[in-house]
Write a protein that holds these residues in place. Structure first.
Motif, PDB file in Angstrom:
ATOM      1  N   ALA A 168      35.112  53.092  28.198  1.00 34.84           N
ATOM      2  CA  ALA A 168      36.383  52.689  27.587  1.00 34.84           C
ATOM      3  C   ALA A 168      37.161  51.720  28.459  1.00 34.84           C
ATOM      4  O   ALA A 168      38.130  51.112  28.007  1.00 34.84           O
ATOM      5  CB  ALA A 168      37.246  53.921  27.309  1.00 34.84           C
ATOM      6  N   LYS A 172      42.107  52.410  28.693  1.00 38.21           N
ATOM      7  CA  LYS A 172      42.017  53.306  27.549  1.00 38.21           C
ATOM      8  C   LYS A 172      41.394  54.632  27.960  1.00 38.21           C
ATOM      9  O   LYS A 172      40.638  54.712  28.928  1.00 38.21           O
ATOM     10  CB  LYS A 172      41.159  52.675  26.437  1.00 38.21           C
ATOM     11  N   GLU A 174      38.842  57.866  27.191  1.00 36.54           N
ATOM     12  CA  GLU A 174      37.557  58.072  26.532  1.00 36.54           C
ATOM     13  C   GLU A 174      37.768  58.698  25.167  1.00 36.54           C
ATOM     14  O   GLU A 174      38.608  59.591  25.001  1.00 36.54           O
ATOM     15  CB  GLU A 174      36.678  58.975  27.407  1.00 36.54           C
TER      16      GLU A 174
END
Length: 328
Positions: A168, A172, A174
């Motif tokens: 990710a 971000k 996961e």
């Protein structure tokens, strides 16, 4: 942001042996494209600031903590819940690296948020991140950092790196159970921006995902570089594929520099990108030509011109930019 800096400063004072460093990217941009709305616009901009703290706990254990401050794409939603990208928003501070390095008799093991091994070597061959990202980073073939575990080492002149990460990236969280596997093999000198020599190598990534059926995203790269007698040159060929969309992206890139005095260095960057190799006339070529000026330690000033042309015959773009890098 203030809290992050305070934590770093307090940590350095408490531990005493560590090192804090920083890098800032600034620029002035003037759009010279003829006949384009807003082409008379010019502006001063702020690209990135990195703060890095490093320390060794013992002969075998060390750690690195790095923040990344910059402007990132702002994403909102319309009334139907669809994502809308609204351009660059206000400044954000991210933790880009928070890693522990453990040197074992066999190899080095890295845990935590760490730099990826996909384009880190080509980035050091290009060497001017403050002017432009390296091609794979620019076209988002991979995140530059991610959360996971890595194993790296060297046999004779061959360096190896194997990572298992979330996939990710560092901005971000996961969102699934699948992990990204990244492999890199390099023969020769990895950091040509610091040492003379040459390298050739390859990087491969595989990231499965499920969307009704099982699919795979993958990246394959081949690269090489040379540094010596004031020259530094590099080239790469990169592909990115998605088995669901059957989309195959491709990059062919060349870059180089020549330091003809202690304070002046010429540079060029050529990036030929095809967003879908199965479609004709959808590629673009991006060229940067500039001059680095090093007036004093820690400061680099780079006037440069950027040209972008499109394979489909669309009007090209011309931009003048003055990039500044400050390091301490």
């Amino acid at each position: 942001m203030k809290r992050v800096l305070c934590i770093m400063l307090l940590s350095s004072l408490m531990i005493g042996e560590g090192k804090i460093s920083g890098t800032g990217f600034f620029n002035y941009t003037s759009d010279l494209t003829d006949g384009v709305s807003g082409s008379d616009k010019s502006s001063f901009g702020f690209d990135r600031v990195y703060f890095t703290y490093k320390n060794s706990v013992s002969d075998n254990i060390s750690f690195k903590f790095q923040t990344d401050v910059g402007r990132f794409d702002f994403v909102d939603e319309d009334d139907d819940g669809n994502a809308i990208v609204g351009g660059k928003s206000h400044l954000f501070a991210y933790i880009k690296k928070a890693q522990l390095d453990w040197k074992t008799p066999i190899s080095k093991i890295t845990l935590g948020m760490q730099g990826m091994n996909v384009f880190n070597v080509t980035e050091k061959t290009w060497g001017f991140r403050f002017i432009e990202k390296s091609p794979m980073d620019k076209h988002k073939f991979s995140s530059s950092a991610d959360m996971g575990i890595g194993v790296s080492g060297k046999f004779s002149n061959v360096s190896y790196s194997l990572l298992s990460t979330n996939g990710a990236g560092y901005k971000k969280e996961e969102s699934d159970a699948f992990k990204k596997t990244s492999i890199q093999l390099v023969y020769g000198e990895k950091k040509l921006v610091k040492k003379d020599g040459f390298n050739i190598g390859t990087s491969l990534t595989f990231e499965p995902y499920h969307d009704g059926e099982d699919y795979m995203k993958s990246v394959m790269a081949f690269f090489g570089g040379y540094a010596g007698s004031g020259f530094r040159v590099g080239a790469e060929f990169d592909t990115k594929t998605d088995s669901k969309t059957e989309l195959s992206e491709q990059i062919i890139a060349f870059y180089g520099s020549y330091k003809f005095t202690d304070v002046f260095e010429g540079l060029v960057y050529i990036d030929m990108y095809d967003e879908d190799t199965a479609t004709d006339e959808d590629g673009e070529t991006y060229i940067i030509a500039g001059l680095n000026y090093y007036p004093t330690k820690g400061l680099t000033i780079t006037p440069n011109v950027r040209l972008k042309s499109f394979e489909d015959g669309s009007d090209g773009e011309t931009v003048f930019k003055m990039n500044f890098q400050f390091k301490f």
